[in-house]
Design an enzyme around this catalytic site. Structure first.
Site, PDB file in Angstrom:
ATOM      1  N   SER A   1       0.829  -1.205   0.000  1.00 37.57           N
ATOM      2  CA  SER A   1       0.000   0.000   0.000  1.00 37.57           C
ATOM      3  C   SER A   1       0.860   1.251   0.000  1.00 37.57           C
ATOM      4  CB  SER A   1      -0.917   0.011   1.235  1.00 37.57           C
ATOM      5  OG  SER A   1      -1.785  -1.096   1.224  1.00 37.57           O
TER       6      SER A   1
ATOM      7  N   ASP B   1     -10.685   0.404  10.094  1.00 38.04           N
ATOM      8  CA  ASP B   1     -11.718   0.031   9.122  1.00 38.04           C
ATOM      9  C   ASP B   1     -13.066  -0.176   9.793  1.00 38.04           C
ATOM     10  OD1 ASP B   1     -10.039   0.171   6.972  1.00 38.04           O
ATOM     11  OD2 ASP B   1      -9.613  -1.972   6.882  1.00 38.04           O
TER      12      ASP B   1
END
Length: 376
Positions: A205, A228
């Site tokens: 990422s 998240d």
């Protein structure tokens, strides 16, 4: 023995894929939209599956079956409103996800980026097919107008259109085909998402500072799992507020009228998430040119992989940082133009904005390469 080895190997790979995955420590909430898209995919699959239990793909009863779902099926209204608004949230998240990718140069991970472009392309096809299923006025005429565009393809265009229609006009065969494709294509999307995640985890990422390297990484669990989950909670709250209190704010009122081939709506327009592409289509006078421009409005994202930059964020390119936000504004204005009729000044504005839309990608690649060459 082999079975035990495979089971151990699978759990080890799953652990590395989710739990012990090394992730940049400074990823912001802009990186939450990938997981939110996964959640949205799950919601769409579940609600769509339950809707198929009661929906009938036949032009004589399709509209009535939707009414039956809303009025007679237990929690049918919740299923349908969740599915309708889930599509809108899906596109909101994917557009933000793409916008973040352009700003932080995620296209430098070429396989990740190209798989994402393919997901977007298939997703737009699936959403269009789903829009036809209620068999309202806008559904019918939207299908007629958009599928007719295929006839602009030289030689084979009309043949393809007749195959899609299953006859010489939009009819029961068309509805059956679209229902089948709308049910099957999400499995293709799941496969592409799986490939997208594999490529992402192999490439790693990005992060807001655009730093490269593995010296400042932490485990995905628990740090980013908790992050998240917070995003999930905020989304579910907003999602349920929309579904329960204003579920039809983005639905065209014409679609509450059963499809009638003898009455054409005054203004035919697609769902809001297609409006920028629709405006680009209408800004080109030639029919074939408009279809090509329509496809390029999505596929042009793939050309960004030609950009070779030393940095991973537009923060290091102040001029392009400004142009990027002008591009976002321009895309929003294209949506506004697409929602209006083809007349002055919307037609002229659409042409100017279409030019800037495509010119942005050329400028993006050229300027970043040129600026980096000055720093050598």
């Amino acid at each position: 023995m082999n079975y035990k080895f495979m089971r151990k190997f699978s759990f080890k790979e799953l652990n590395m894929f989710i739990v012990d995955l090394g992730s940049p420590s400074n990823m912001s909430y802009y990186w939450n939209f990938g997981s939110l898209l996964g959640l949205m995919m799950g919601i769409q699959l579940i609600t769509g599956l339950f809707l198929t239990f009661h929906y009938v793909a036949n032009v004589s009863v399709a509209f009535d079956s939707v009414i039956h779902i809303m009025r007679d099926v237990n929690s049918g209204w919740l299923l349908r409103y969740s599915h309708i608004n889930g599509a809108s949230f899906f596109f909101i998240f994917i557009y933000i996800h793409i916008g973040r990718g352009i700003y932080y140069l995620s296209f430098k991970k070429k396989y990740v980026w190209m798989s994402g472009v393919m997901i977007l392309l298939v997703l737009m096809m699936v959403a269009f097919m789903g829009y036809i299923l209620p068999w309202g006025q806008m559904s019918f005429w939207g299908a007629t107008v958009i599928t007719n565009l295929i006839s602009s393809i030289p030689v084979w265009g009309e043949t393809i259109v007749y195959w899609v229609w299953g006859g010489f006009s939009v009819s029961n065969a068309t509805l059956n085909r679209f229902f089948s494709f709308h049910f099957i294509f999400p499995f293709l999307i799941i496969f592409l998402i799986f490939l997208h995640l594999i490529f992402l985890h192999a490439a790693g990422s990005g992060n807001p500072l655009g730093l490269v390297g593995a010296y400042d990484k932490i485990y995905f669990y628990p740090y980013f799992v908790v992050k998240d989950l917070l995003g999930f909670c905020l989304f579910i709250l907003c999602f349920m507020l929309v579904v329960c209190f204003s579920p039809l704010m983005l639905v065209d009122s014409e679609n509450f009228i059963m499809a009638n081939s003898l009455i054409t709506p005054i203004h035919i327009q697609p769902e809001w998430y297609y409006l920028f592409s629709y405006a680009i289509l209408r800004s080109v006078p030639n029919k074939l040119g408009g279809v090509i421009a329509l496809l390029l409005s999505i596929l042009v994202l793939g050309i960004l992989i030609l950009c070779e930059s030393k940095h991973n964020s537009l923060k290091y390119y102040p001029f392009m940082d400004f142009i990027y936000f002008m591009f976002i504004l321009n895309t929003g204005l294209l949506m506004w133009v697409g929602a209006n009729q083809v007349e002055y000044p919307f037609y002229t504005c659409g042409q100017i904005m279409t030019f800037f839309f495509f010119f942005f990608f050329f400028l993006y690649i050229y300027f970043l390469n040129f600026w980096d060459s000055l720093l050598i």
